[in-house]
Design a protein around this motif. Sequence first.
Motif, short mmCIF file in Angstrom:
data_model
loop_
_atom_site.label_atom_id
_atom_site.label_comp_id
_atom_site.label_asym_id
_atom_site.label_seq_id
_atom_site.Cartn_x
_atom_site.Cartn_y
_atom_site.Cartn_z
N ARG A 1 0.45 -0.92 -0.09
CA ARG A 1 -0.25 -0.21 -0.28
C ARG A 1 0.84 1.16 0.91
NH1 ARG A 1 -5.45 1.60 2.57
NH2 ARG A 1 -5.23 -0.98 2.63
N ALA A 2 1.52 1.49 0.48
CA ALA A 2 2.98 2.56 0.65
C ALA A 2 3.58 2.76 -0.46
CB ALA A 2 4.13 1.96 1.11
N ASP A 3 3.34 1.42 -1.60
CA ASP A 3 3.96 2.25 -3.28
C ASP A 3 2.73 3.01 -3.83
OD1 ASP A 3 6.60 0.79 -2.16
OD2 ASP A 3 5.68 -1.25 -2.47
N ALA A 4 2.00 3.25 -3.00
CA ALA A 4 0.52 3.91 -3.86
C ALA A 4 1.07 4.79 -4.81
CB ALA A 4 -0.68 4.05 -2.73
N ARG A 5 1.78 5.98 -4.11
CA ARG A 5 1.98 6.97 -4.86
C ARG A 5 2.98 6.74 -5.90
NH1 ARG A 5 0.61 11.98 -3.74
NH2 ARG A 5 2.41 13.51 -4.92
N GLU A 6 3.91 6.25 -6.02
CA GLU A 6 4.84 6.39 -6.65
C GLU A 6 4.26 5.21 -7.83
OE1 GLU A 6 8.37 6.56 -9.15
OE2 GLU A 6 7.70 7.02 -7.29
N ILE A 7 3.62 4.55 -7.94
CA ILE A 7 2.42 3.35 -8.92
C ILE A 7 1.52 4.63 -9.30
CG2 ILE A 7 0.19 1.73 -8.84
CD1 ILE A 7 1.69 0.26 -6.47
N ALA A 8 0.99 4.96 -9.21
CA ALA A 8 0.00 6.66 -9.80
C ALA A 8 0.97 7.02 -10.29
CB ALA A 8 -0.58 7.30 -8.62
N ARG A 9 2.39 7.66 -10.42
CA ARG A 9 3.63 8.22 -11.10
C ARG A 9 3.59 7.70 -12.43
NH1 ARG A 9 5.96 12.33 -7.78
NH2 ARG A 9 6.23 11.15 -6.46
N LEU A 10 4.39 6.33 -11.78
CA LEU A 10 4.52 5.44 -13.02
C LEU A 10 3.34 5.33 -14.02
CD1 LEU A 10 6.50 3.05 -11.16
CD2 LEU A 10 7.24 4.55 -13.41
N PHE A 11 2.02 4.56 -13.10
CA PHE A 11 0.68 5.10 -13.92
C PHE A 11 0.52 6.45 -15.03
CE2 PHE A 11 -3.66 4.59 -14.78
CZ PHE A 11 -3.70 3.08 -15.82
N GLN A 12 1.17 7.37 -14.53
CA GLN A 12 0.89 8.45 -15.49
C GLN A 12 2.12 8.35 -16.49
OE1 GLN A 12 2.05 11.66 -12.34
NE2 GLN A 12 0.05 12.79 -12.64
N ILE A 13 2.96 8.26 -16.36
CA ILE A 13 4.13 7.74 -17.56
C ILE A 13 3.50 7.10 -18.25
CG2 ILE A 13 6.02 6.62 -18.21
CD1 ILE A 13 7.07 8.03 -15.44
N SER A 14 2.66 6.00 -18.36
CA SER A 14 2.66 4.81 -19.61
C SER A 14 1.04 5.10 -20.01
CB SER A 14 2.32 3.54 -18.63
OG SER A 14 1.32 3.61 -17.97
N SER A 15 0.36 6.42 -19.22
CA SER A 15 -0.56 6.18 -19.88
C SER A 15 -0.86 7.48 -20.66
CB SER A 15 -1.59 6.32 -18.84
OG SER A 15 -1.59 8.52 -18.33
N GLU A 16 0.03 8.92 -21.41
CA GLU A 16 0.04 8.98 -22.36
C GLU A 16 -1.22 9.95 -21.83
OE1 GLU A 16 2.61 9.80 -23.95
OE2 GLU A 16 3.18 7.53 -24.73
N GLY A 17 -1.24 10.17 -20.85
CA GLY A 17 -2.34 11.58 -20.08
C GLY A 17 -3.73 11.13 -20.07
N ALA A 18 -3.96 9.89 -20.13
CA ALA A 18 -5.58 8.93 -19.77
C ALA A 18 -5.38 8.81 -18.24
CB ALA A 18 -5.36 8.20 -20.38
N ALA A 19 -4.17 8.64 -17.20
CA ALA A 19 -5.25 8.54 -15.87
C ALA A 19 -5.14 10.05 -15.71
CB ALA A 19 -3.10 8.11 -15.17
N ASN A 20 -4.36 11.34 -15.94
CA ASN A 20 -4.87 13.00 -15.57
C ASN A 20 -6.13 13.47 -16.23
OD1 ASN A 20 -1.88 12.86 -14.05
ND2 ASN A 20 -0.92 14.25 -15.91
N TYR A 21 -6.46 12.91 -17.52
CA TYR A 21 -7.45 13.03 -17.64
C TYR A 21 -8.88 12.58 -17.06
CZ TYR A 21 -12.93 12.52 -20.43
OH TYR A 21 -13.19 12.96 -19.70
N ILE A 22 -8.75 11.00 -16.01
CA ILE A 22 -9.71 10.34 -15.23
C ILE A 22 -10.09 11.00 -14.08
CG2 ILE A 22 -10.10 7.99 -14.24
CD1 ILE A 22 -8.82 6.17 -16.60
N TRP A 23 -7.90 11.21 -13.73
CA TRP A 23 -8.55 11.67 -12.17
C TRP A 23 -8.53 12.60 -12.15
CZ3 TRP A 23 -2.28 9.45 -11.67
CH2 TRP A 23 -2.46 8.65 -11.58
N SER A 24 -8.45 13.87 -13.45
CA SER A 24 -9.14 15.72 -13.06
C SER A 24 -10.57 14.80 -12.75
CB SER A 24 -9.24 16.25 -13.90
OG SER A 24 -9.93 15.29 -15.45
N GLN A 25 -10.98 13.99 -13.48
CA GLN A 25 -13.02 13.78 -12.99
C GLN A 25 -13.45 13.33 -11.80
OE1 GLN A 25 -14.55 14.21 -16.34
NE2 GLN A 25 -13.29 14.65 -16.82
#
Length: 188
Positions: A10-34
């Motif tokens: 669970r302590a890895d959640a922030r780094e997982i999110a950071r890496l997810f941002q890298i791979s998603s080409e903006g899709a993660a930020n779009y979803i999270w902005s909603q």
Amino acid sequence: MTVEFRSALRADAREIARLFQISSEGAANYIWSQLAQPGQDLLDVGASRFAREDVDFSWQNCLIAEAQGNVIGMMHSYVIRHDPLAPPVTDPVLAPYAKMEIPDTLYISSLALHEGWRNQGLGKQFLAYAYDRANQLGLNGLSLIDYAVNTGARRFYERHGFRIVDTCQITPHPMIRVAGEAYLMYRP
């Protein structure tokens, strides 16, 4: 330098999110902005989502690559099942992807490595783990979505037994960093 693979914490959640941002080409930020409250940092939204338990987008569905105590990469994957009662996805940016699913596969939603750790065979090791997990769960293989403009990733997946089985047009949006087509790829 030795790289170790381990189940996420669970302590890895922030780094997982950071890496997810890298791979998603903006899709993660779009979803999270909603989902974000006014003024809320999108990485905080992603971290809180991956800190949850017993949902698809959870730290529990992540494998971490670590070197000298630092997270250098991760793979997030979960089982895709057909749910006839699931409401249709109506968001215009996300709807095309919702139609590109292969039930009873292990869906790799993110495989990301920090700069400097790519092209060292770590992606191959992540895929081997995913394939073993799919077999242990009795699934029909692996699936993922890749972007046509990401030719290096497509060649990597094709070298490891994936083939393109469907395509969709990416809906343009200022937060999405790619345009053109997205590919549904499958490895039996």
